[in-house]
Enzyme design. Sequence first.
Site, PDB file in Angstrom:
ATOM      1  N   HIS A  75       0.821  -1.185   0.091  1.00  0.00           N
ATOM      2  CA  HIS A  75      -0.232   0.008  -0.026  1.00  0.00           C
ATOM      3  C   HIS A  75       0.937   1.580   0.100  1.00  0.00           C
ATOM      4  O   HIS A  75       0.255   2.289  -0.464  1.00  0.00           O
ATOM      5  CB  HIS A  75      -0.816  -0.093   1.190  1.00  0.00           C
ATOM      6  CG  HIS A  75      -1.880  -1.284   1.223  1.00  0.00           C
ATOM      7  ND1 HIS A  75      -1.970  -2.065   2.284  1.00  0.00           N
ATOM      8  CD2 HIS A  75      -2.879  -1.134   0.637  1.00  0.00           C
ATOM      9  CE1 HIS A  75      -2.667  -2.913   1.939  1.00  0.00           C
ATOM     10  NE2 HIS A  75      -3.582  -2.642   1.103  1.00  0.00           N
ATOM     11  N   HIS A 125      -8.129   4.280   4.334  1.00  0.00           N
ATOM     12  CA  HIS A 125      -7.240   3.147   3.515  1.00  0.00           C
ATOM     13  C   HIS A 125      -5.737   3.538   3.449  1.00  0.00           C
ATOM     14  O   HIS A 125      -5.456   4.619   3.231  1.00  0.00           O
ATOM     15  CB  HIS A 125      -7.750   3.034   2.053  1.00  0.00           C
ATOM     16  CG  HIS A 125      -7.256   2.043   1.223  1.00  0.00           C
ATOM     17  ND1 HIS A 125      -5.980   1.636   0.773  1.00  0.00           N
ATOM     18  CD2 HIS A 125      -7.893   0.576   0.880  1.00  0.00           C
ATOM     19  CE1 HIS A 125      -5.858   0.585   0.437  1.00  0.00           C
ATOM     20  NE2 HIS A 125      -7.003  -0.095   0.486  1.00  0.00           N
ATOM     21  N   GLU A 127      -3.181   3.131   1.514  1.00  0.00           N
ATOM     22  CA  GLU A 127      -2.813   3.762   0.335  1.00  0.00           C
ATOM     23  C   GLU A 127      -2.990   5.085   0.035  1.00  0.00           C
ATOM     24  O   GLU A 127      -2.192   5.900  -0.050  1.00  0.00           O
ATOM     25  CB  GLU A 127      -3.426   2.929  -0.965  1.00  0.00           C
ATOM     26  CG  GLU A 127      -2.916   3.542  -2.113  1.00  0.00           C
ATOM     27  CD  GLU A 127      -3.379   2.749  -3.473  1.00  0.00           C
ATOM     28  OE1 GLU A 127      -3.645   3.853  -4.275  1.00  0.00           O
ATOM     29  OE2 GLU A 127      -3.867   1.821  -3.368  1.00  0.00           O
ATOM     30  N   THR A 168      -5.740   3.323  -6.087  1.00  0.00           N
ATOM     31  CA  THR A 168      -5.701   2.465  -7.440  1.00  0.00           C
ATOM     32  C   THR A 168      -6.656   1.466  -7.339  1.00  0.00           C
ATOM     33  O   THR A 168      -7.018   0.745  -8.411  1.00  0.00           O
ATOM     34  CB  THR A 168      -4.298   1.785  -7.321  1.00  0.00           C
ATOM     35  OG1 THR A 168      -4.017   1.079  -6.108  1.00  0.00           O
ATOM     36  CG2 THR A 168      -2.940   2.982  -7.377  1.00  0.00           C
ATOM     37  N   CYS A 225      -5.688   0.886 -10.945  1.00  0.00           N
ATOM     38  CA  CYS A 225      -4.710  -0.012 -11.363  1.00  0.00           C
ATOM     39  C   CYS A 225      -5.620  -0.940 -12.446  1.00  0.00           C
ATOM     40  O   CYS A 225      -6.645  -1.707 -11.982  1.00  0.00           O
ATOM     41  CB  CYS A 225      -4.325  -0.778 -10.211  1.00  0.00           C
ATOM     42  SG  CYS A 225      -3.086  -2.411 -10.893  1.00  0.00           S
ATOM     43  N   SER A 253     -10.736  -6.068   3.195  1.00  0.00           N
ATOM     44  CA  SER A 253     -10.362  -5.900   1.786  1.00  0.00           C
ATOM     45  C   SER A 253     -11.100  -4.815   1.193  1.00  0.00           C
ATOM     46  O   SER A 253     -12.315  -5.116   0.893  1.00  0.00           O
ATOM     47  CB  SER A 253      -9.984  -7.057   1.175  1.00  0.00           C
ATOM     48  OG  SER A 253      -9.713  -6.901  -0.137  1.00  0.00           O
ATOM     49  N   SER A 254     -10.798  -3.594   0.809  1.00  0.00           N
ATOM     50  CA  SER A 254     -11.577  -2.756  -0.171  1.00  0.00           C
ATOM     51  C   SER A 254     -11.752  -3.390  -1.563  1.00  0.00           C
ATOM     52  O   SER A 254     -12.716  -3.307  -1.836  1.00  0.00           O
ATOM     53  CB  SER A 254     -10.736  -1.427  -0.159  1.00  0.00           C
ATOM     54  OG  SER A 254     -11.357  -0.690  -1.136  1.00  0.00           O
ATOM     55  N   SER A 302      -6.222  -9.689  -2.715  1.00  0.00           N
ATOM     56  CA  SER A 302      -5.612  -9.992  -1.398  1.00  0.00           C
ATOM     57  C   SER A 302      -5.955 -11.377  -0.894  1.00  0.00           C
ATOM     58  O   SER A 302      -5.464 -11.749   0.264  1.00  0.00           O
ATOM     59  CB  SER A 302      -6.061  -8.910  -0.438  1.00  0.00           C
ATOM     60  OG  SER A 302      -7.483  -8.918  -0.435  1.00  0.00           O
TER      61      SER A 302
END
EC number: 1.17.7.4
Length: 328
Positions: A75, A125, A127, A168, A225, A253-254, A302
């Site tokens: 991240h 988050h 990131e 992303t 991404c 997990s997003s 993930s």
Amino acid sequence: MKIHLDRTSSGFCIGVQGTINVAEDKLQELGQLYSYGDVVHNEVEVKRLEALGLVTVDDAGFKQLSNTSVLIRAHGEPPATYTIAAENNLAITDTTCPVVSRLQRTTRLLFQLGYQIIIYGKRVHPEVIGLNGQCDNCALIIKHADLSDPKELEGFEPSAKTALISQTTMDIPGFYELKANLEAYVARVNGSAVEPWMAIRDIDITADMSKVRTMPRYVFKDTICRQVSSRNQKLHDFSLANDVVVFVAGKKSSNGQVLFNICKAANPRTFFIEDIEEINPEWFAAHEGKAVESVGICGATSTPMWHLEKVANYIEATYANSESIIAQ
């Protein structure tokens, strides 16, 4: 009943796989390694690595470390993290995803060029926290593409130079919906015609280019991404092709939530689990007079493939008849 395991659109993305590979190598070398935050948003994988010697620390724990080795996960982290590491003589193993590293650089350069930064993403988050750190934590962070939360626009200066980027792992349609809504919002507040924001490339924001080319006032860069987003349609089709879908991911997990919603929209008989203990036998019972002929197993970027295989094998052994197979 056939069990279909998705091996093409599920499992670790390149960034996460790189982090896991480095973590395993370092653990074999050192015997113990600290991870600043969960190495991946999957509790099952975290526990596996902790059994090998990985120690997860939170913000407070990280600040107390000294003279040891610490893993930076995919991240990424804000500059402040590296400052603390230097002060505490920490040996950093940096596994920031290359896609995220480029985005951090883009954010930093845009901020240096005088742009106020808007990030399409989730405030908590990791990131996004790392991205926000590239612009002195001054970014506006917008999760709701429809601008339905007025608090997310607090501090926004519609007449100022503005750059829109994205976490992303957010959804592409949402990003462009947000861009269109921001264009309309700025025009309304400024009392002007809608001015389309200009797409930019990395080369457009380097210091040398900015000296010879005037940058537009409103710009955006689609930083989602594509390795992640390309899974959307594939998982949609995979879900349609099966009577029942079991989606495996960590609750943190997003990306898992986004992909699960895509699967659920395609097939209402899609069920979210973190591990096999959450599987409900009723999911595989006949529905509307029709027996379940196929069960699809898929997951997030993930979710480790070994865990997807574990779930597939469990469902086959427990619920499928003797003639079932695991199709690959």
